[in-house]
Write a protein that holds these residues in place. Structure first.
Motif, PDB file in Angstrom:
ATOM      1  N   LEU A 172     -15.825   8.891 -12.577  1.00 24.66           N
ATOM      2  CA  LEU A 172     -14.444   9.043 -12.144  1.00 24.66           C
ATOM      3  C   LEU A 172     -13.542   8.262 -13.087  1.00 24.66           C
ATOM      4  N   PRO A 173     -12.496   8.896 -13.627  1.00 25.68           N
ATOM      5  CA  PRO A 173     -11.595   8.162 -14.518  1.00 25.68           C
ATOM      6  C   PRO A 173     -11.023   6.928 -13.820  1.00 25.68           C
ATOM      7  N   PRO A 174     -10.959   5.794 -14.513  1.00 27.69           N
ATOM      8  CA  PRO A 174     -10.478   4.556 -13.871  1.00 27.69           C
ATOM      9  C   PRO A 174      -9.110   4.690 -13.212  1.00 27.69           C
ATOM     10  N   LEU A 175      -8.177   5.392 -13.874  1.00 27.70           N
ATOM     11  CA  LEU A 175      -6.833   5.510 -13.320  1.00 27.70           C
ATOM     12  C   LEU A 175      -6.852   6.263 -11.991  1.00 27.70           C
ATOM     13  N   TRP A 176      -7.571   7.379 -11.958  1.00 23.41           N
ATOM     14  CA  TRP A 176      -7.650   8.170 -10.727  1.00 23.41           C
ATOM     15  C   TRP A 176      -8.459   7.429  -9.667  1.00 23.41           C
ATOM     16  N   GLY A 177      -9.524   6.758 -10.107  1.00 19.87           N
ATOM     17  CA  GLY A 177     -10.340   5.995  -9.166  1.00 19.87           C
ATOM     18  C   GLY A 177      -9.561   4.875  -8.516  1.00 19.87           C
ATOM     19  N   GLU A 178      -8.703   4.211  -9.286  1.00 22.45           N
ATOM     20  CA  GLU A 178      -7.889   3.141  -8.727  1.00 22.45           C
ATOM     21  C   GLU A 178      -6.911   3.687  -7.694  1.00 22.45           C
ATOM     22  N   TYR A 179      -6.351   4.867  -7.957  1.00 18.35           N
ATOM     23  CA  TYR A 179      -5.451   5.468  -6.976  1.00 18.35           C
ATOM     24  C   TYR A 179      -6.200   5.804  -5.693  1.00 18.35           C
ATOM     25  N   PHE A 180      -7.413   6.334  -5.841  1.00 21.07           N
ATOM     26  CA  PHE A 180      -8.232   6.684  -4.667  1.00 21.07           C
ATOM     27  C   PHE A 180      -8.541   5.435  -3.840  1.00 21.07           C
ATOM     28  N   ILE A 181      -8.880   4.350  -4.512  1.00 22.58           N
ATOM     29  CA  ILE A 181      -9.197   3.106  -3.809  1.00 22.58           C
ATOM     30  C   ILE A 181      -7.939   2.546  -3.136  1.00 22.58           C
ATOM     31  N   GLN A 182      -6.812   2.566  -3.842  1.00 18.97           N
ATOM     32  CA  GLN A 182      -5.562   2.061  -3.274  1.00 18.97           C
ATOM     33  C   GLN A 182      -5.112   2.898  -2.076  1.00 18.97           C
ATOM     34  N   ALA A 183      -5.316   4.213  -2.138  1.00 19.29           N
ATOM     35  CA  ALA A 183      -4.951   5.084  -1.021  1.00 19.29           C
ATOM     36  C   ALA A 183      -5.752   4.726   0.221  1.00 19.29           C
ATOM     37  N   ASN A 184      -7.054   4.492   0.045  1.00 19.16           N
ATOM     38  CA  ASN A 184      -7.897   4.105   1.179  1.00 19.16           C
ATOM     39  C   ASN A 184      -7.496   2.755   1.735  1.00 19.16           C
ATOM     40  N   ALA A 185      -7.210   1.808   0.855  1.00 17.93           N
ATOM     41  CA  ALA A 185      -6.803   0.479   1.318  1.00 17.93           C
ATOM     42  C   ALA A 185      -5.478   0.563   2.075  1.00 17.93           C
ATOM     43  N   MET A 186      -4.545   1.362   1.558  1.00 13.46           N
ATOM     44  CA  MET A 186      -3.235   1.495   2.198  1.00 13.46           C
ATOM     45  C   MET A 186      -3.370   2.121   3.583  1.00 13.46           C
ATOM     46  N   ILE A 187      -4.163   3.207   3.687  1.00 10.88           N
ATOM     47  CA  ILE A 187      -4.347   3.880   4.974  1.00 10.88           C
ATOM     48  C   ILE A 187      -5.025   2.946   5.971  1.00 10.88           C
ATOM     49  N   ALA A 188      -6.058   2.226   5.529  1.00  9.47           N
ATOM     50  CA  ALA A 188      -6.780   1.328   6.437  1.00  9.47           C
ATOM     51  C   ALA A 188      -5.883   0.198   6.929  1.00  9.47           C
ATOM     52  N   LEU A 189      -5.168  -0.457   6.003  1.00  8.23           N
ATOM     53  CA  LEU A 189      -4.336  -1.593   6.388  1.00  8.23           C
ATOM     54  C   LEU A 189      -3.160  -1.162   7.255  1.00  8.23           C
ATOM     55  N   PHE A 190      -2.555  -0.014   6.907  1.00  5.94           N
ATOM     56  CA  PHE A 190      -1.443   0.472   7.718  1.00  5.94           C
ATOM     57  C   PHE A 190      -1.894   0.764   9.141  1.00  5.94           C
ATOM     58  N   ASN A 191      -3.059   1.400   9.285  1.00  2.00           N
ATOM     59  CA  ASN A 191      -3.550   1.757  10.611  1.00  2.00           C
ATOM     60  C   ASN A 191      -3.980   0.544  11.424  1.00  2.00           C
ATOM     61  N   LEU A 192      -4.188  -0.590  10.771  1.00  2.00           N
ATOM     62  CA  LEU A 192      -4.581  -1.799  11.496  1.00  2.00           C
ATOM     63  C   LEU A 192      -3.375  -2.635  11.929  1.00  2.00           C
ATOM     64  N   LEU A 193      -2.160  -2.130  11.676  1.00  2.00           N
ATOM     65  CA  LEU A 193      -0.977  -2.825  12.200  1.00  2.00           C
ATOM     66  C   LEU A 193      -1.008  -2.798  13.731  1.00  2.00           C
ATOM     67  N   PRO A 194      -0.551  -3.875  14.391  1.00  2.00           N
ATOM     68  CA  PRO A 194      -0.606  -3.935  15.867  1.00  2.00           C
ATOM     69  C   PRO A 194       0.485  -3.091  16.527  1.00  2.00           C
ATOM     70  N   ILE A 195       0.420  -1.784  16.287  1.00  2.00           N
ATOM     71  CA  ILE A 195       1.412  -0.853  16.821  1.00  2.00           C
ATOM     72  C   ILE A 195       0.676   0.360  17.369  1.00  2.00           C
ATOM     73  N   LEU A 196       0.934   0.712  18.610  1.00  2.00           N
ATOM     74  CA  LEU A 196       0.396   1.948  19.167  1.00  2.00           C
ATOM     75  C   LEU A 196       1.173   3.135  18.596  1.00  2.00           C
ATOM     76  N   PRO A 197       0.543   4.299  18.328  1.00  2.00           N
ATOM     77  CA  PRO A 197      -0.852   4.639  18.607  1.00  2.00           C
ATOM     78  C   PRO A 197      -1.789   4.365  17.442  1.00  2.00           C
ATOM     79  N   LEU A 198      -1.414   3.472  16.513  1.00  4.00           N
ATOM     80  CA  LEU A 198      -2.282   3.147  15.390  1.00  4.00           C
ATOM     81  C   LEU A 198      -3.530   2.432  15.877  1.00  4.00           C
ATOM     82  N   ASP A 199      -4.555   2.405  15.024  1.00  7.40           N
ATOM     83  CA  ASP A 199      -5.825   1.785  15.408  1.00  7.40           C
ATOM     84  C   ASP A 199      -5.653   0.314  15.756  1.00  7.40           C
TER      85      ASP A 199
END
Length: 306
Positions: free
Chosen positions: A121-148
């Motif tokens: 996987l090209p590093p630039l695209w791979g970094e975006y993929f990793i950042q997207a996952n981190a962003m989705i996970a961290l956003f969903n862990l905010l203490p706000i319903l109906p988020l996780d």
């Protein structure tokens, strides 16, 4: 406007896989068109794929516990898996279902690192993929319903607080953090970069409106909680279980005592007289029968069990 009508107006069926309906918001189509026109379609589709796998994690966990998965709603900025808990669902079960989504992002990040390391996987695209996952996970862990994170917060509140108080507090905290998102989006206009963060503004508005309705619907959720208690504890009582005592004076009303019930604990109510001596020991089922009888709900336990 009822929930069914609102969903009919703002969501459209996309597909049905394994008995689960996937619906998307019309704004998602608009966002996709804009992404194509601006050359960001690949990034959006990658983000969409990450969100979809995240929600499928919730679906798989819920189905494994015998929960009914009604649908998965795909929004312009994420997704929501709408599930119905099994009658005997515990706080641990709810915690497992809530965390199943972010766990998908964890293994996808690990795969991304592995693909970059192996050169697949090209590093630039791979970094975006990793950042997207981190962003989705961290956003969903905010203490706000109906988020996780809001669901995890509700479970943790329920370990120490009565269920009615848990519902009220979780909705209140969610409203507060939703308002903070709105404030952060607007505050950006006074920074050096200037301008309103439109994405955060839309997300904040959506979450604030959702929790406003959640707070208004708390009495209905509490009633459903009470209606499911007898079936939930029937098997445990037959085998023998520990009871959590509630100690009250006889002047307390049946409705007030029921609001002290906790989620995963069976209660025995100890009624004291004026000299703090135990006059009655009432199983929660008897108190619930009085609660569901509208004529007895506002009467004191001293009157009901004299």
């Amino acid at each position: 406007m009822t929930n069914r009508l609102r969903h009919a107006l703002f969501y459209r069926s996309w597909n049905v896989w394994f008995g689960t309906s996937f619906r998307f918001h019309p704004l998602f189509t608009l966002l996709l068109i804009l992404s194509i026109l601006t050359g960001y379609a690949a990034e959006l589709l990658t983000l969409f794929g990450v969100v979809l796998v995240h929600e499928l994690g919730h679906v798989a966990a819920a189905r494994s516990l015998g929960w009914r998965v009604r649908e998965v709603r795909l929004l312009p900025f994420g997704g929501v898996a709408v599930v119905e808990e099994a009658p005997g669902a515990t706080a641990v079960h709810e915690l497992a279902v809530a965390l199943a989504g972010p766990l998908q992002n964890v293994w996808m990040m690990a795969v991304g690192y592995g693909l970059i390391w192996s050169g697949l996987l090209p590093p630039l695209w791979g970094e975006y993929f990793i950042q997207a996952n981190a962003m989705i996970a961290l956003f969903n862990l905010l203490p706000i319903l109906p988020l996780d994170g809001g669901k995890v917060m509700t479970v943790l509140f329920g370990l120490w607080l009565p269920y009615q108080r848990t519902l009220q507090l979780a909705a209140g905290v969610s409203l507060l953090f939703s308002a903070l998102l709105l404030a952060a989006a607007l505050f950006h206009a006074w920074t050096e970069r200037g301008g309103v963060q439109l994405n955060w503004l839309l997300i904040g508005c959506f979450l604030f409106a959702s929790n406003w309705y959640e707070r208004r619907g708390a009495p209905y959720r509490f009633m459903r909680f009470l209606l499911n208690r007898e079936g939930k504890f029937a098997g445990e009582i037959a085998q023998g279980t520990l009871a959590c005592p509630i100690v009250v004076h006889g002047h307390r009303k049946a409705g007030e005592i029921v609001r002290l019930f906790m989620r995963d604990r069976y209660h025995l109510v100890y009624v004291l007289d004026e000299r703090s001596r135990i006059r009655h020991i009432i199983p929660e089922k008897q108190l619930l029968d009085c609660y569901f009888d509208g004529r007895k709900r506002e009467r004191t336990v001293a009157e009901l069990f004299a």
